[in-house]
Design a protein around this motif. Structure first.
Motif, PDB file in Angstrom:
ATOM      1  N   MET A   1     -11.157  38.342  35.753  1.00 57.41           N
ATOM      2  CA  MET A   1     -11.926  37.712  35.718  1.00 57.41           C
ATOM      3  C   MET A   1     -12.104  36.548  33.872  1.00 57.41           C
ATOM      4  SD  MET A   1     -16.159  37.939  36.085  1.00 57.41           S
ATOM      5  CE  MET A   1     -16.882  38.110  34.819  1.00 57.41           C
ATOM      6  N   ASN A   2     -12.112  35.216  34.470  1.00 55.19           N
ATOM      7  CA  ASN A   2     -11.497  34.608  33.178  1.00 55.19           C
ATOM      8  C   ASN A   2     -12.237  33.455  33.292  1.00 55.19           C
ATOM      9  OD1 ASN A   2      -9.312  35.966  31.645  1.00 55.19           O
ATOM     10  ND2 ASN A   2      -8.557  35.143  33.364  1.00 55.19           N
ATOM     11  N   ILE A   3     -12.986  32.820  31.925  1.00 59.45           N
ATOM     12  CA  ILE A   3     -13.994  31.763  32.024  1.00 59.45           C
ATOM     13  C   ILE A   3     -12.597  30.936  32.241  1.00 59.45           C
ATOM     14  CG2 ILE A   3     -15.628  30.681  31.482  1.00 59.45           C
ATOM     15  CD1 ILE A   3     -16.615  32.820  30.236  1.00 59.45           C
ATOM     16  N   ILE A   4     -12.839  29.268  33.109  1.00 59.00           N
ATOM     17  CA  ILE A   4     -12.031  28.189  32.610  1.00 59.00           C
ATOM     18  C   ILE A   4     -12.470  26.700  32.621  1.00 59.00           C
ATOM     19  CG2 ILE A   4     -10.512  29.364  33.980  1.00 59.00           C
ATOM     20  CD1 ILE A   4     -11.217  27.988  36.649  1.00 59.00           C
ATOM     21  N   GLU A   5     -13.936  27.151  32.413  1.00 60.11           N
ATOM     22  CA  GLU A   5     -14.616  25.657  32.573  1.00 60.11           C
ATOM     23  C   GLU A   5     -16.482  26.349  32.060  1.00 60.11           C
ATOM     24  OE1 GLU A   5     -15.409  21.561  34.942  1.00 60.11           O
ATOM     25  OE2 GLU A   5     -14.042  22.725  35.212  1.00 60.11           O
ATOM     26  N   ALA A   6     -16.716  25.078  31.457  1.00 62.43           N
ATOM     27  CA  ALA A   6     -18.031  25.486  31.711  1.00 62.43           C
ATOM     28  C   ALA A   6     -18.405  24.312  31.524  1.00 62.43           C
ATOM     29  CB  ALA A   6     -18.417  27.039  30.219  1.00 62.43           C
ATOM     30  N   THR A   7     -20.283  24.515  31.788  1.00 65.84           N
ATOM     31  CA  THR A   7     -21.689  23.055  31.438  1.00 65.84           C
ATOM     32  C   THR A   7     -22.015  23.474  31.214  1.00 65.84           C
ATOM     33  OG1 THR A   7     -22.301  23.547  34.155  1.00 65.84           O
ATOM     34  CG2 THR A   7     -20.241  21.762  33.110  1.00 65.84           C
ATOM     35  N   ILE A   8     -23.065  23.706  30.044  1.00 68.80           N
ATOM     36  CA  ILE A   8     -24.916  23.974  29.538  1.00 68.80           C
ATOM     37  C   ILE A   8     -25.257  22.623  29.637  1.00 68.80           C
ATOM     38  CG2 ILE A   8     -23.409  23.289  27.600  1.00 68.80           C
ATOM     39  CD1 ILE A   8     -25.207  25.426  26.366  1.00 68.80           C
ATOM     40  N   GLU A   9     -26.871  23.052  29.789  1.00 62.28           N
ATOM     41  CA  GLU A   9     -27.827  22.116  29.763  1.00 62.28           C
ATOM     42  C   GLU A   9     -28.944  23.221  29.359  1.00 62.28           C
ATOM     43  OE1 GLU A   9     -30.503  19.730  32.971  1.00 62.28           O
ATOM     44  OE2 GLU A   9     -28.997  20.213  33.432  1.00 62.28           O
ATOM     45  N   LYS A  10     -30.023  22.280  28.384  1.00 63.47           N
ATOM     46  CA  LYS A  10     -30.721  23.098  27.237  1.00 63.47           C
ATOM     47  C   LYS A  10     -31.977  22.678  28.467  1.00 63.47           C
ATOM     48  CE  LYS A  10     -33.852  23.620  23.488  1.00 63.47           C
ATOM     49  NZ  LYS A  10     -33.470  23.115  22.498  1.00 63.47           N
ATOM     50  N   LEU A  11     -32.750  23.748  29.407  1.00 60.88           N
ATOM     51  CA  LEU A  11     -33.763  23.445  30.016  1.00 60.88           C
ATOM     52  C   LEU A  11     -34.777  22.786  29.343  1.00 60.88           C
ATOM     53  CD1 LEU A  11     -33.564  26.462  32.237  1.00 60.88           C
ATOM     54  CD2 LEU A  11     -32.286  24.077  32.489  1.00 60.88           C
ATOM     55  N   ASP A  12     -36.181  21.863  29.771  1.00 64.70           N
ATOM     56  CA  ASP A  12     -36.897  21.582  28.899  1.00 64.70           C
ATOM     57  C   ASP A  12     -38.639  22.940  29.613  1.00 64.70           C
ATOM     58  OD1 ASP A  12     -35.843  19.263  27.514  1.00 64.70           O
ATOM     59  OD2 ASP A  12     -35.685  18.098  29.199  1.00 64.70           O
ATOM     60  N   ASP A  13     -38.723  23.087  28.481  1.00 67.58           N
ATOM     61  CA  ASP A  13     -40.756  23.113  28.303  1.00 67.58           C
ATOM     62  C   ASP A  13     -41.248  22.518  29.037  1.00 67.58           C
ATOM     63  OD1 ASP A  13     -42.882  24.697  29.248  1.00 67.58           O
ATOM     64  OD2 ASP A  13     -42.522  26.563  28.039  1.00 67.58           O
ATOM     65  N   PRO A  14     -41.445  21.569  29.826  1.00 69.53           N
ATOM     66  CA  PRO A  14     -42.866  20.343  29.262  1.00 69.53           C
ATOM     67  C   PRO A  14     -44.840  20.524  28.965  1.00 69.53           C
ATOM     68  CG  PRO A  14     -42.276  20.499  31.686  1.00 69.53           C
ATOM     69  CD  PRO A  14     -41.279  21.143  30.735  1.00 69.53           C
ATOM     70  N   PHE A  15     -44.471  21.798  29.126  1.00 65.83           N
ATOM     71  CA  PHE A  15     -46.023  22.619  29.152  1.00 65.83           C
ATOM     72  C   PHE A  15     -46.046  23.625  27.854  1.00 65.83           C
ATOM     73  CE2 PHE A  15     -46.206  21.244  33.797  1.00 65.83           C
ATOM     74  CZ  PHE A  15     -46.443  20.682  33.842  1.00 65.83           C
ATOM     75  N   GLY A  16     -44.799  23.912  27.495  1.00 66.26           N
ATOM     76  CA  GLY A  16     -44.695  24.734  26.326  1.00 66.26           C
ATOM     77  C   GLY A  16     -45.355  25.922  26.633  1.00 66.26           C
ATOM     78  N   ILE A  17     -45.181  27.015  27.581  1.00 67.69           N
ATOM     79  CA  ILE A  17     -45.863  27.901  28.049  1.00 67.69           C
ATOM     80  C   ILE A  17     -44.679  29.123  27.366  1.00 67.69           C
ATOM     81  CG2 ILE A  17     -46.032  30.045  30.206  1.00 67.69           C
ATOM     82  CD1 ILE A  17     -46.806  26.227  31.529  1.00 67.69           C
ATOM     83  N   LEU A  18     -43.417  28.749  28.044  1.00 66.10           N
ATOM     84  CA  LEU A  18     -42.321  29.659  27.167  1.00 66.10           C
ATOM     85  C   LEU A  18     -42.000  29.862  26.394  1.00 66.10           C
ATOM     86  CD1 LEU A  18     -39.738  28.877  30.283  1.00 66.10           C
ATOM     87  CD2 LEU A  18     -41.671  30.850  30.215  1.00 66.10           C
ATOM     88  N   THR A  19     -41.768  30.876  25.285  1.00 69.42           N
ATOM     89  CA  THR A  19     -41.056  30.875  24.073  1.00 69.42           C
ATOM     90  C   THR A  19     -39.692  31.162  24.195  1.00 69.42           C
ATOM     91  OG1 THR A  19     -41.207  33.803  24.189  1.00 69.42           O
ATOM     92  CG2 THR A  19     -43.673  32.828  23.789  1.00 69.42           C
ATOM     93  N   GLY A  20     -38.999  30.707  22.928  1.00 70.49           N
ATOM     94  CA  GLY A  20     -37.901  30.301  22.524  1.00 70.49           C
ATOM     95  C   GLY A  20     -37.462  29.293  23.236  1.00 70.49           C
ATOM     96  N   ASP A  21     -35.700  29.086  23.671  1.00 74.38           N
ATOM     97  CA  ASP A  21     -35.208  28.165  24.287  1.00 74.38           C
ATOM     98  C   ASP A  21     -34.386  28.508  25.409  1.00 74.38           C
ATOM     99  OD1 ASP A  21     -35.914  26.119  22.712  1.00 74.38           O
ATOM    100  OD2 ASP A  21     -34.336  26.625  20.810  1.00 74.38           O
ATOM    101  N   ARG A  22     -34.369  27.877  26.196  1.00 71.44           N
ATOM    102  CA  ARG A  22     -33.181  28.437  27.573  1.00 71.44           C
ATOM    103  C   ARG A  22     -32.131  27.264  27.632  1.00 71.44           C
ATOM    104  NH1 ARG A  22     -37.304  31.267  27.605  1.00 71.44           N
ATOM    105  NH2 ARG A  22     -38.424  33.004  28.900  1.00 71.44           N
ATOM    106  N   TYR A  23     -31.399  27.590  28.543  1.00 70.64           N
ATOM    107  CA  TYR A  23     -29.827  27.260  28.755  1.00 70.64           C
ATOM    108  C   TYR A  23     -29.624  27.478  29.863  1.00 70.64           C
ATOM    109  CZ  TYR A  23     -29.631  25.823  23.744  1.00 70.64           C
ATOM    110  OH  TYR A  23     -30.845  25.329  22.394  1.00 70.64           O
ATOM    111  N   GLU A  24     -29.234  26.713  31.303  1.00 67.95           N
ATOM    112  CA  GLU A  24     -28.892  26.818  32.137  1.00 67.95           C
ATOM    113  C   GLU A  24     -27.148  26.677  31.968  1.00 67.95           C
ATOM    114  OE1 GLU A  24     -30.069  25.563  36.714  1.00 67.95           O
ATOM    115  OE2 GLU A  24     -28.857  24.134  35.475  1.00 67.95           O
ATOM    116  N   ILE A  25     -26.877  27.831  32.334  1.00 68.79           N
ATOM    117  CA  ILE A  25     -24.898  27.367  31.796  1.00 68.79           C
ATOM    118  C   ILE A  25     -24.300  27.887  33.113  1.00 68.79           C
ATOM    119  CG2 ILE A  25     -22.774  28.238  30.497  1.00 68.79           C
ATOM    120  CD1 ILE A  25     -24.476  29.108  28.713  1.00 68.79           C
ATOM    121  N   PHE A  26     -23.572  27.555  33.967  1.00 69.03           N
ATOM    122  CA  PHE A  26     -22.364  27.785  34.901  1.00 69.03           C
ATOM    123  C   PHE A  26     -20.544  28.220  34.355  1.00 69.03           C
ATOM    124  CE2 PHE A  26     -25.621  24.991  36.446  1.00 69.03           C
ATOM    125  CZ  PHE A  26     -25.255  25.521  37.902  1.00 69.03           C
TER     126      PHE A  26
END
Length: 103
Positions: A1-26
């Motif tokens: 298994m080799n990674i040939i391409e990637a996309t990333i997006e930082k997910l917003d937490d508009p209510f500030g409920i979650l701690t830390g930062d979250r990223y959705e990565i494909f």
């Protein structure tokens, strides 16, 4: 298994409920034909990575057939998790660096 391409997006937490930062990565994968994970439709790995202070962890992931977008029931092997997380850390660092340059 080799990674040939990637996309990333930082997910917003508009209510500030979650701690830390979250990223959705494909991660688009190149999988050998003799691997159980191989699909003629192509394969990608969708991850949610959590960053709290300087700790990174994979909170969730799914293998997905690229052209059908169907979730495939596979798990990352323990020896695969660390290189995948390491790759994600680098993507996040680049993403944050590019955002700070824009500001």
């Amino acid at each position: 298994m080799n990674i040939i391409e990637a996309t990333i997006e930082k997910l917003d937490d508009p209510f500030g409920i979650l701690t830390g930062d979250r990223y959705e990565i494909f991660l688009m994968l190149d999988v050998d034909q003799d691997d159980d994970l191989f699909s003629e439709n192509g394969m990608m790995l969708k991850l949610i990575v959590v960053v709290e202070q300087s700790n990174y962890k994979i909170a969730q992931y799914d293998f997905i057939e690229k052209s059908t977008e169907k979730i495939v029931d596979f798990a990352l092997d323990e020896e695969e998790k660390e290189p995948v997380l390491s790759y994600c850390k680098k993507l996040i660092a680049v993403e944050e660096s590019e955002k700070s340059e824009m500001n």
